[in-house]
Scaffold this active site. Structure first.
Site, PDB file in Angstrom:
ATOM      1  N   SER A 148      -0.613 -25.366  12.532  1.00 40.98           N
ATOM      2  CA  SER A 148      -1.438 -23.950  11.496  1.00 40.98           C
ATOM      3  C   SER A 148      -2.912 -23.816  12.104  1.00 40.98           C
ATOM      4  O   SER A 148      -3.526 -22.220  11.793  1.00 40.98           O
ATOM      5  CB  SER A 148      -2.298 -24.649   9.875  1.00 40.98           C
ATOM      6  OG  SER A 148      -3.176 -25.770  10.023  1.00 40.98           O
ATOM      7  N   LYS A 205      -9.119 -26.150   7.472  1.00 38.16           N
ATOM      8  CA  LYS A 205      -8.780 -24.179   7.740  1.00 38.16           C
ATOM      9  C   LYS A 205     -10.120 -24.071   8.044  1.00 38.16           C
ATOM     10  O   LYS A 205     -11.260 -24.956   8.020  1.00 38.16           O
ATOM     11  CB  LYS A 205      -8.442 -23.802   6.416  1.00 38.16           C
ATOM     12  CG  LYS A 205      -7.255 -24.673   6.370  1.00 38.16           C
ATOM     13  CD  LYS A 205      -5.945 -24.262   6.851  1.00 38.16           C
ATOM     14  CE  LYS A 205      -4.557 -24.888   6.158  1.00 38.16           C
ATOM     15  NZ  LYS A 205      -3.362 -24.683   6.926  1.00 38.16           N
TER      16      LYS A 205
END
Length: 166
Positions: free
Chosen positions: A40, A83
């Site tokens: 990700s 993230k």
């Protein structure tokens, strides 16, 4: 003889508890080494990259847009995720996927952040589970340790266009 052995054992236990407490405080409040997994955050952080995460920023509310953070997963509290912060409380963020024709926007509520992976097509992030409470942030990634050929501070987001200034 027994008294001498018992004394040394208790002294050893005392030192072990002291050093254990010091180590706990260091890793909880100062920072630690983290192994990142999953696609990700590619290309910024590859699968199995090793990074250093500092934890003081979250305690002093110094997290900014663009920072990469380690967060307790909103879907699975037993795991952590990595993230990038796209929006802070009060910020207007794009809540749609890049491939969506119609773009939708929302405001980040008080006490929350909006998180997205750099690999937008292969990331489960705030576009799926919504704004994340600030209290779930565990630390801010400062720099990459491994692989050595990529050692240093992390590069800017490849998705800088996702940062809205409103």
């Amino acid at each position: 003889m027994l008294r001498n052995v018992l004394g040394k054992t208790l002294r050893f236990l005392g030192y072990t508890v002291q050093y254990g407490c010091i180590a706990h405080c260091a890793f909880e409040y100062l920072g630690g080494i983290v192994v990142c997994s999953g696609p990700s955050m590619e290309p910024t952080i590859q699968n199995s990259d090793i990074v250093f995460s500092e934890n003081l920023s979250r305690h002093f509310y110094c997290i900014r847009k663009g920072d990469i953070v380690i967060v307790k997963s909103p879907n699975d509290p037993k795991s952590n995720i990595c993230k990038r912060v796209i929006g802070l409380e009060g910020d207007k963020v794009c809540t749609s996927n890049p491939s969506d024709f119609l773009k939708s926007h929302s405001y980040v509520p008080k006490g929350h952040v909006w998180l997205e992976g750099d690999n937008l097509r292969n990331s489960t992030d705030s576009r799926c589970y919504g704004p994340v409470p600030y209290g779930l942030i565990r630390g801010r990634i400062c720099f990459k340790i491994w692989p050595l050929n990529d050692f240093g501070f992390l590069r800017a987001s490849p998705n800088g266009h996702r940062f809205l200034d409103d």
